[in-house]
Write an enzyme that holds these catalytic residues in place. Structure first.
Site, mmCIF file in Angstrom:
data_model
loop_
_atom_site.group_PDB
_atom_site.id
_atom_site.type_symbol
_atom_site.label_atom_id
_atom_site.label_comp_id
_atom_site.label_asym_id
_atom_site.label_seq_id
_atom_site.Cartn_x
_atom_site.Cartn_y
_atom_site.Cartn_z
ATOM 1 N N SER A 40 0.851 -1.180 0.000
ATOM 2 C CA SER A 40 0.000 0.000 0.000
ATOM 3 C C SER A 40 0.885 1.226 0.000
ATOM 4 O O SER A 40 1.975 1.217 0.601
ATOM 5 C CB SER A 40 -0.893 0.023 1.246
ATOM 6 O OG SER A 40 -1.540 1.277 1.390
ATOM 7 N N TYR A 77 -1.594 -0.254 10.157
ATOM 8 C CA TYR A 77 -1.713 -0.737 8.781
ATOM 9 C C TYR A 77 -0.458 -0.379 7.991
ATOM 10 O O TYR A 77 0.125 -1.228 7.303
ATOM 11 C CB TYR A 77 -2.951 -0.141 8.116
ATOM 12 C CG TYR A 77 -3.132 -0.585 6.682
ATOM 13 C CD1 TYR A 77 -3.567 -1.881 6.399
ATOM 14 C CD2 TYR A 77 -2.877 0.282 5.619
ATOM 15 C CE1 TYR A 77 -3.734 -2.297 5.090
ATOM 16 C CE2 TYR A 77 -3.048 -0.130 4.312
ATOM 17 C CZ TYR A 77 -3.480 -1.424 4.052
ATOM 18 O OH TYR A 77 -3.637 -1.833 2.751
#
Length: 257
Positions: free
Chosen positions: A150, A160
């Site tokens: 990501s 995350y």
């Protein structure tokens, strides 16, 4: 060899985790369209069966298998399902991840149980699955591994972002260790993806989207289909000389930070 042949995946076998939802469905469809036989692996076995059935109804070779990426035994069963159905594994896409259901804590206050839950799926899971598929890839003379990262890995992004940055490190190290076995390992790091998960993470009406539009030199966001070209590059002969890389598909977002 023509340009189209460079991206041809005929006679290849691809396994994709998280293949029954979001980006995973788009990836599974694209790999089938390129000629691969596809194993749709997902924690939601019913959804995996539906996705595989949809692909089969279009004339593609696809099967479903349930996988819990945090379980070594489940990862090995996933790999064996691919070998039993199609004879081996050439391509593995680590797509399963926790993105939306994240702990509501900053890192200094995060309970260790919440930390472990995310890291078990987003980092331990990819490693366990890679360990499970590598023997089958070696038996075929090599292969391609693509890890789902990501753009959030390359900016402060809470747990995350930490998990995805750690996956970037895993990508680089595995590329080094598996290169001698003719296995390329790379990552794809999307920016803002226009799908259900992307909107859950950053709603359409978020003022932050307007801010990003002034920062990002290219497209501010894009649909999952915009990731397919990079996926096919990394999985095909066209990407023979690429390993140990994380390719940002983000409109130039991270370059502006």
């Amino acid at each position: 060899m023509g340009a189209a042949d460079l991206f041809d995946l005929s006679h290849k076998v691809a396994v994709i985790t998280g293949g029954a939802g979001g980006i995973g469905v788009v990836y599974a469809q694209a790999l089938c369209e390129a000629g691969a036989s596809v194993v749709v692996a997902d924690l939601d076995g019913d959804a995996a069966n539906k996705t595989a059935a949809d692909l089969e109804s279009k004339g593609y070779a696809a099967i479903a298998t349930r996988v819990d990426v945090t379980s070594p035994e489940s990862a090995v069963s996933m790999a064996q399902a691919a070998v039993d159905a199609f004879g081996g594994i050439d391509i593995f896409v680590n797509n399963a991840a926790i993105m939306v259901d994240l702990p509501p804590f900053g890192l200094p206050d995060m309970p260790v149980g919440d930390w472990d839950r995310v890291m078990n799926v987003n980092l331990r899971g990819p490693l366990l699955c890679i360990q499970a598929v590598v023997p089958a890839m070696e038996a075929r003379g090599g292969g391609r591994i693509v890890n789902g990262l990501s753009a959030g890995a390359f900016m402060p992004g809470g747990i995350y972002g930490v998990s995805k940055y750690a996956l970037h490190g895993l990508t680089v190290n595995l590329a080094s260790e598996l290169g001698g076995r003719k296995i390329n390992v790379n990552g794809i790091a999307p920016g803002l993806v226009d799908n259900e998960s992307g909107y859950a993470a950053l709603p359409k009406d978020s003022p932050f989207r307007d801010v990003l539009a002034t920062m990002i030199p290219g497209k501010t966001s894009g649909p999952p289909e915009d990731l397919v070209g990079t996926l096919l590059l990394l999985c095909s002969r066209a990407g023979d000389w690429i390993t140990g890389q994380t390719i940002l598909v983000d409109g130039g977002w991270i370059t502006q930070l």
